[in-house]
Structures are given as structure tokens and as C-alpha cells.
Design a protein around this motif. Structure first.
Motif, PDB file in Angstrom:
ATOM      1  N   GLY A  22      81.237 -80.608 -62.866  1.00  0.00           N
ATOM      2  CA  GLY A  22      81.778 -79.533 -62.049  1.00  0.00           C
ATOM      3  C   GLY A  22      80.932 -78.278 -62.038  1.00  0.00           C
ATOM      4  O   GLY A  22      81.183 -77.350 -61.273  1.00  0.00           O
ATOM      5  N   SER A  23      79.909 -78.239 -62.897  1.00  0.00           N
ATOM      6  CA  SER A  23      79.045 -77.064 -62.941  1.00  0.00           C
ATOM      7  C   SER A  23      77.931 -77.221 -61.921  1.00  0.00           C
ATOM      8  O   SER A  23      77.159 -78.165 -61.973  1.00  0.00           O
ATOM      9  N   THR A  24      77.862 -76.282 -60.985  1.00  0.00           N
ATOM     10  CA  THR A  24      76.865 -76.390 -59.916  1.00  0.00           C
ATOM     11  C   THR A  24      75.955 -75.167 -59.854  1.00  0.00           C
ATOM     12  O   THR A  24      75.081 -75.085 -59.007  1.00  0.00           O
ATOM     13  N   GLY A  25      76.175 -74.202 -60.766  1.00  0.00           N
ATOM     14  CA  GLY A  25      75.397 -72.970 -60.714  1.00  0.00           C
ATOM     15  C   GLY A  25      73.944 -73.191 -61.101  1.00  0.00           C
ATOM     16  O   GLY A  25      73.602 -74.118 -61.821  1.00  0.00           O
ATOM     17  N   MET A  26      73.088 -72.274 -60.609  1.00  0.00           N
ATOM     18  CA  MET A  26      71.677 -72.338 -60.947  1.00  0.00           C
ATOM     19  C   MET A  26      71.476 -71.843 -62.376  1.00  0.00           C
ATOM     20  O   MET A  26      72.183 -70.970 -62.868  1.00  0.00           O
ATOM     21  N   LEU A  27      70.496 -72.409 -63.039  1.00  0.00           N
ATOM     22  CA  LEU A  27      70.221 -72.053 -64.419  1.00  0.00           C
ATOM     23  C   LEU A  27      69.363 -70.795 -64.473  1.00  0.00           C
ATOM     24  O   LEU A  27      68.301 -70.719 -63.857  1.00  0.00           O
ATOM     25  N   ASP A  28      69.842 -69.794 -65.199  1.00  0.00           N
ATOM     26  CA  ASP A  28      69.108 -68.548 -65.373  1.00  0.00           C
ATOM     27  C   ASP A  28      67.951 -68.797 -66.347  1.00  0.00           C
ATOM     28  O   ASP A  28      68.173 -69.168 -67.504  1.00  0.00           O
ATOM     29  N   PRO A  29      66.698 -68.595 -65.900  1.00  0.00           N
ATOM     30  CA  PRO A  29      65.539 -68.873 -66.768  1.00  0.00           C
ATOM     31  C   PRO A  29      65.583 -68.082 -68.079  1.00  0.00           C
ATOM     32  O   PRO A  29      65.201 -68.605 -69.127  1.00  0.00           O
ATOM     33  N   LYS A  30      66.052 -66.837 -68.023  1.00  0.00           N
ATOM     34  CA  LYS A  30      66.113 -66.020 -69.238  1.00  0.00           C
ATOM     35  C   LYS A  30      67.137 -66.590 -70.215  1.00  0.00           C
ATOM     36  O   LYS A  30      66.905 -66.615 -71.427  1.00  0.00           O
ATOM     37  N   GLU A  31      68.276 -67.030 -69.678  1.00  0.00           N
ATOM     38  CA  GLU A  31      69.295 -67.627 -70.533  1.00  0.00           C
ATOM     39  C   GLU A  31      68.793 -68.940 -71.128  1.00  0.00           C
ATOM     40  O   GLU A  31      69.039 -69.242 -72.303  1.00  0.00           O
ATOM     41  N   ALA A  32      68.090 -69.725 -70.315  1.00  0.00           N
ATOM     42  CA  ALA A  32      67.536 -70.993 -70.802  1.00  0.00           C
ATOM     43  C   ALA A  32      66.531 -70.750 -71.927  1.00  0.00           C
ATOM     44  O   ALA A  32      66.526 -71.468 -72.936  1.00  0.00           O
ATOM     45  N   GLU A  33      65.702 -69.721 -71.764  1.00  0.00           N
ATOM     46  CA  GLU A  33      64.714 -69.381 -72.787  1.00  0.00           C
ATOM     47  C   GLU A  33      65.395 -68.910 -74.066  1.00  0.00           C
ATOM     48  O   GLU A  33      64.977 -69.259 -75.178  1.00  0.00           O
ATOM     49  N   ARG A  34      66.474 -68.132 -73.902  1.00  0.00           N
ATOM     50  CA  ARG A  34      67.217 -67.647 -75.069  1.00  0.00           C
ATOM     51  C   ARG A  34      67.839 -68.808 -75.849  1.00  0.00           C
ATOM     52  O   ARG A  34      67.775 -68.852 -77.080  1.00  0.00           O
ATOM     53  N   VAL A  35      68.425 -69.754 -75.119  1.00  0.00           N
ATOM     54  CA  VAL A  35      69.036 -70.909 -75.767  1.00  0.00           C
ATOM     55  C   VAL A  35      67.977 -71.776 -76.446  1.00  0.00           C
ATOM     56  O   VAL A  35      68.192 -72.294 -77.544  1.00  0.00           O
ATOM     57  N   LEU A  36      66.809 -71.929 -75.802  1.00  0.00           N
ATOM     58  CA  LEU A  36      65.725 -72.702 -76.399  1.00  0.00           C
ATOM     59  C   LEU A  36      65.294 -72.093 -77.733  1.00  0.00           C
ATOM     60  O   LEU A  36      65.100 -72.811 -78.727  1.00  0.00           O
ATOM     61  N   LYS A  37      65.162 -70.774 -77.762  1.00  0.00           N
ATOM     62  CA  LYS A  37      64.768 -70.109 -79.008  1.00  0.00           C
ATOM     63  C   LYS A  37      65.826 -70.309 -80.087  1.00  0.00           C
ATOM     64  O   LYS A  37      65.512 -70.507 -81.264  1.00  0.00           O
ATOM     65  N   LYS A  38      67.082 -70.270 -79.663  1.00  0.00           N
ATOM     66  CA  LYS A  38      68.172 -70.470 -80.620  1.00  0.00           C
ATOM     67  C   LYS A  38      68.140 -71.887 -81.190  1.00  0.00           C
ATOM     68  O   LYS A  38      68.355 -72.102 -82.393  1.00  0.00           O
ATOM     69  N   ILE A  39      67.864 -72.851 -80.329  1.00  0.00           N
ATOM     70  CA  ILE A  39      67.752 -74.249 -80.776  1.00  0.00           C
ATOM     71  C   ILE A  39      66.588 -74.387 -81.755  1.00  0.00           C
ATOM     72  O   ILE A  39      66.712 -75.009 -82.816  1.00  0.00           O
ATOM     73  N   ASP A  40      65.442 -73.806 -81.381  1.00  0.00           N
ATOM     74  CA  ASP A  40      64.266 -73.888 -82.245  1.00  0.00           C
ATOM     75  C   ASP A  40      64.537 -73.313 -83.633  1.00  0.00           C
ATOM     76  O   ASP A  40      64.194 -73.921 -84.652  1.00  0.00           O
ATOM     77  N   TRP A  41      65.166 -72.146 -83.667  1.00  0.00           N
ATOM     78  CA  TRP A  41      65.403 -71.477 -84.945  1.00  0.00           C
ATOM     79  C   TRP A  41      66.357 -72.259 -85.841  1.00  0.00           C
ATOM     80  O   TRP A  41      66.292 -72.170 -87.070  1.00  0.00           O
TER      81      TRP A  41
END
Length: 515
Positions: A37-56
């Protein structure tokens, strides 16, 4: 099935005049349910923030465990000059068998381990295995003969078979194809870190003077305790998948899943799919990667031979333990540079692997033909043979990125790691006493293996290019363009949510091949 089960039985239905496809709930990838049901575009800044969180949160644990695993695996080689052979009255063949049984056990338990990784939470299952092998490692110190060492090495191989397979699964869950190449490189280069730390540990325990325990026993106990601490950390802190990661909010979990849609491989599915297993077994990529894995790991028998070989060049035991650290530095530098280049240049994995095998061939040539009294030249030649490890690292991320479907990925990982075990298990027996000190026969076999590996990566690349071109010529398949999943809304009513085709269903049909 109870009324409650029926109420929450989500499925994709085939309705009139609509492209809905019926699939049972347990067959749907866990990510599909979360982002339906999620159709929104992915915010690149949010994606980068989540990636850093995953990495850490996961990279430090993965890297730590990988250096601990390699350090534990190579304690046999480190102990070779610390007295384990003399104290346990080991012959050359018995010592070789201790290296082989580890990988035979790894091989026998690899498929059960992969099934368990699909059936149970990945992080929890790995932590249990880490705990068992930490106990087995400490038990090495209590052994006084070949039989005792044989048993604990068997247990060690059984448990460690879960780690690389588990990491390959987790990497494909959390990272895009490009990110996987770099991250797999990061945790694999910790093998080099392990060699450095093992070298200093071996150097340190040589200075422990007690009448109760010998230096090799201290090494086993110290590394076993480090592994035990690691098992506790994994139980409490390592995530099982992005859909349940404790350090991500619900919104961040959805973002984490949207990030890896381009992989078209799904995230996690606890339902075993026989059709995907069959597809993996009939896929030529599976067997080419397996052949590469087997041949590339015949030279890995050097793991338990390096200290013996360096010592034979004329270096003392103290010098040998410190010089072993350089092997680790070579591996760290070459893997790091290799994965960085492969990630920066699109579709360059095969070329990078090919180039990084060239120093290995040069090293084998020099070891065979340099004068035996040129111990410095021979030492540098042996260091050169560690450069090509980059090729195996790239093959791990490469296989994950060209394989779609959780069951298919489990199967291909199993086959590749079984081939890894076969290469490692067979190789120790080529190091026979009759070939010493030059060991011409083993080194020639190693050189042939390197040459074959160079050829295989280029063959795989050419076949993937041909397959991509063939796929591009085919007509568009809209089978999964319009699928829906039913959920029970807050008001108790059934709601239909469209599921994005990309990564939504964990099947093996959506594969884009990078090379």
C-alpha cells in the motif's frame, strides 16, 4: 483453520478483469506485507540516514564476528609453532586431517545450517552456533591426542558453517547490489585483521611461562573467551531482518525495504519453495560459481601451512609469529582496494577479480624458482599469494546480487559454500612430508587453480552478458504488474493494498545480472 486464522490469512487473489495473482500468505516475502500500500517516493536523504543507521548497528558486529571466526579457524595453524604438534604427538598426516575435518564437518552441516537460517531468526541461530563453538575452542586446551583434537575441530566446523551463509543472507536483506559488494568486502577483510591479531597473540603467549598450560593452550582459551563474548553480543544486538530490526522504527523499516527494491530478490520468507530449489539446481550460474569456489579454496590450505613454511625459510618462531601479521595486512589492503574499485566501476567484478589473481601467479612462480637461500625473496613471494583473496570476496556478493528468491538464494549459497568446503578439505593432503622443503607439487597445483579461477570469472561474465541481452529482447511480462494483498484494517474491515512488483514476491523470476 480457525476463524482467527482465516481472518488474518492474507493472500493475493485472482479476480475478474484484474491482474491479481493468488499466493498464500506464507509464500509472500515479509517485506511485501510491511510495505503493501506504500506508493510514496523514497526521500534520498532519509534513505541515506537509514543506511547509516543500519551500518552503525550491524557492520561492527559482522566485522567483529568475522575476524573472530577466522582467528578461531586458524588457531590450528597459529599453534603449529607453539607446540600443539609435539604435545599431541601429531604426525604430518594427522595434522593435515585436523585441517580437513573442519571443512568436512562444515560441508556435511552446510545445508542443514542454511535450512535453519531460513526457518529460524538469523541472528539468534548464529549466536547459538557461536556459543557452541566458543566452548569447543576452549576444549582444545584439554586435548592431549589426535582423537580429542579431531572431535573439537569437527564441532568447530559444524558451527562455523552458519556464519558466512548467514552474513550473505543478511547482506542481501539490508543492502543494494553495489552496497553489498563493499560491505561483504568490509567483513571479509577482517580475515586479514584476524591474522594480524593472531600474530600478536601468538607472539604474546610465547612469553607466558607456566607449568600448567603450554602457549598453544593459552591461545585456545583466550580466543575461546573472546568468541563467548561475541555470542552474547549477537544474541542481544544482531537483527534478524529489516522487518524486525530493533534499532529501526516502523517507518524506517519500510524505508530500509524500499531501499533494496532494485535488487528484485525479496527480503525474507520462512516458506521453503521446492520450485526455487529446482531452479537453483538447474541454473548454470550456480555450478560455475561452485567450481570457482572449490578451485579458489584449494590454495586456502595455506592457512594452516603458512607458519610452517615461513619457519622453513629459516626464521625463528618469534620472527614467524610477527611476520604472520604481514599476511593479514596484505589481505586487508587488497580486499579493501578491490571492493572499492568494483563498487566504483559498474559491472567490473570479473575484471577486478582477474587482475587481482595475477600477483598470486607471480608469487607461485617465484616460490618455485627463487634460490632456497633467498629467504627474504621467498617471504615476499608468499605474501603475494594472498592478493587473490579479493576474487572470492567479490564472488560472494556477485552470487547474491544475481540470485532472486529467498529459497533459491539459500540453495545457491549452500552449494557455493559446500564447494568451498570441498576445496579446503581436499587441499591439506597435498602438503606431504616427501615434498618438503620446496613443496613444488603443492605450489604447482595452487598455480593451476589460480589460472582456472581467472578463466572462470571471465566465462561467467560473458554468459551473464549474453543472458541480459536475451532478456532485453523478450516481450514485457506483466504477470506481476498488478497484484494486491489483503489486510485487516483498524476498523476490522478487509483492505486491499497494491504490492510493488519489485522485490514484493520472493521468487526466482526477477533477475538482473550484474557482472
Amino acid at each position: 483453520m480457525s476463524d482467527t486464522d482465516e481472518k488474518y490469512d492474507t493472500r493475493l487473489r485472482d479476480e475478474k478483469n484484474v491482474h491479481h495473482v493468488e499466493v498464500l500468505a506464507e509464500q509472500v516475502d515479509t517485506a511485501a506485507v510491511l510495505v503493501a500500500g506504500s506508493t510514496g517516493m523514497l526521500d534520498p536523504k532519509e534513505a541515506e540516514r537509514v543506511l547509516k543507521k543500519i551500518d552503525w548497528h550491524i557492520l561492527p558486529l559482522m566485522c567483529t564476528l568475522y575476524w573472530v571466526q577466522f582467528m578461531d579457524k586458524t588457531t590450528l595453524g597459529s599453534s603449529a609453532i607453539l607446540g600443539i604438534r609435539q604435545d599431541n604427538h601429531l604426525t604430518t598426516n594427522q595434522y593435515n586431517w585436523l585441517g580437513t575435518i573442519f571443512y568436512l564437518s562444515y560441508l556435511v552441516f552446510e545445508y542443514p545450517q542454511n535450512l535453519a537460517l531460513q526457518r529460524f531468526p538469523v541472528g539468534k541461530w548464529m549466536s547459538i552456533n557461536i556459543l557452541v563453538w566458543s566452548i569447543a575452542l576452549c576444549c582444545h586446551a584439554a586435548c592431549h591426542d589426535f582423537a580429542g583434537l579431531f572431535i573439537v575441530r569437527l564441532i568447530l566446523g559444524m558451527c562455523e558453517g552458519s556464519i558466512t551463509a548467514g552474513f550473505m543472507i543478511v547482506s542481501s536483506m539490508f543492502y543494494t547490489r553495489t552496497e553489498q559488494t563493499i560491505r561483504v568486502g568490509y567483513w571479509f577483510l577482517m580475515n586479514g585483521t584476524a591474522q594480524v591479531i593472531s600474530g600478536f597473540l601468538s607472539f604474546g603467549v610465547l612469553h607466558i611461562k607456566t607449568t600448567v598450560l603450554q602457549p598453544w593452550q593459552w591461545l585456545m582459551i583466550i580466543t575461546g573467551l573472546i568468541t563467548f563474548v561475541c555470542s552474547v553480543c549477537f544474541w542481544f544486538f544482531f537483527p534478524d531482518s529489516p522487518t524486525t530490526a530493533w534499532f529501526l522504527t516502523l517507518e524506517e523499516r519500510a524505508i530500509a525495504i524500499h531501499r533494496i527494491k532494485e535488487n528484485q530478490t525479496g527480503v525474507e520468507n520462512k516458506h521453503f519453495k521446492p520450485e526455487q530449489m529446482k531452479e537453483a539446481l538447474l541454473d548454470y550460474k550456480t555450478w560455475f560459481f561452485a567450481l570457482f569456489s572449490a578451485l579458489d579454496n584449494v590454495p586456502n590450505s595455506l592457512t594452516n601451512q603458512r607458519t610452517i613454511i615461513v619457519s622453513s625459510f629459516g626464521f625463528t618462531n618469534l620472527q614467524t609469529t610477527l611476520l604472520a601479521c604481514v599476511d593479514g595486512v596484505v589481505e586487508i589492503v587488497t580486499i579493501w582496494t578491490g571492493v572499492k574499485i568494483a563498487a566504483r566501476i559498474p559491472n567490473s567484478r570479473a575484471y577486478v577479480a582477474f587482475v587481482y589473481f595475477i600477483p598470486n601467479l607471480l608469487g607461485v612462480f617465484l616460490i618455485n624458482f627463487l634460490p632456497w637461500n633467498n629467504k627474504v625473496g621467498l617471504l615476499f613471494a608468499q605474501w603475494l599469494t594472498g592478493v587473490g583473496t579479493t576474487g572470492f570476496v567479490l564472488s560472494l556478493s556477485w552470487l547474491s546480487s544475481v540470485t532472486a528468491g529467498h529459497t533459491k538464494r539459500i540453495t545457491t549459497n549452500t552449494i557455493m559454500l559446500c564447494a568451498y568446503c570441498i576445496g579446503n578439505a581436499a587441499a591439506p593432503f597435498m602438503w606431504q612430508a616427501k615434498y618438503k622443503p620446496r613443496n613444488h607439487v603443492p605450489w604447482i597445483i595452487i598455480g593451476i587453480c589460480y589460472f582456472c579461477c581467472m578463466s572462470i570469472v571471465m566465462i561467467i561474465r560473458s554468459l551473464l552478458i549474453r543472458e541480459n541481452k536475451k532478456r532485453d529482447r523478450e516481450e514485457h511480462d506483466d504477470t506481476y504488474d498488478d497484484v494486491y494483498i489483503e489486510k485487516i484494517g483498524p476498523d476490522g474491515k478487509v483492505e486491499q493494498h497494491k504490492v510493488d512488483k519489485v522485490g514484493s514476491i520472493s521468487s526466482g523470476v526477477f533477475e538482473i545480472h550484474s557482472f
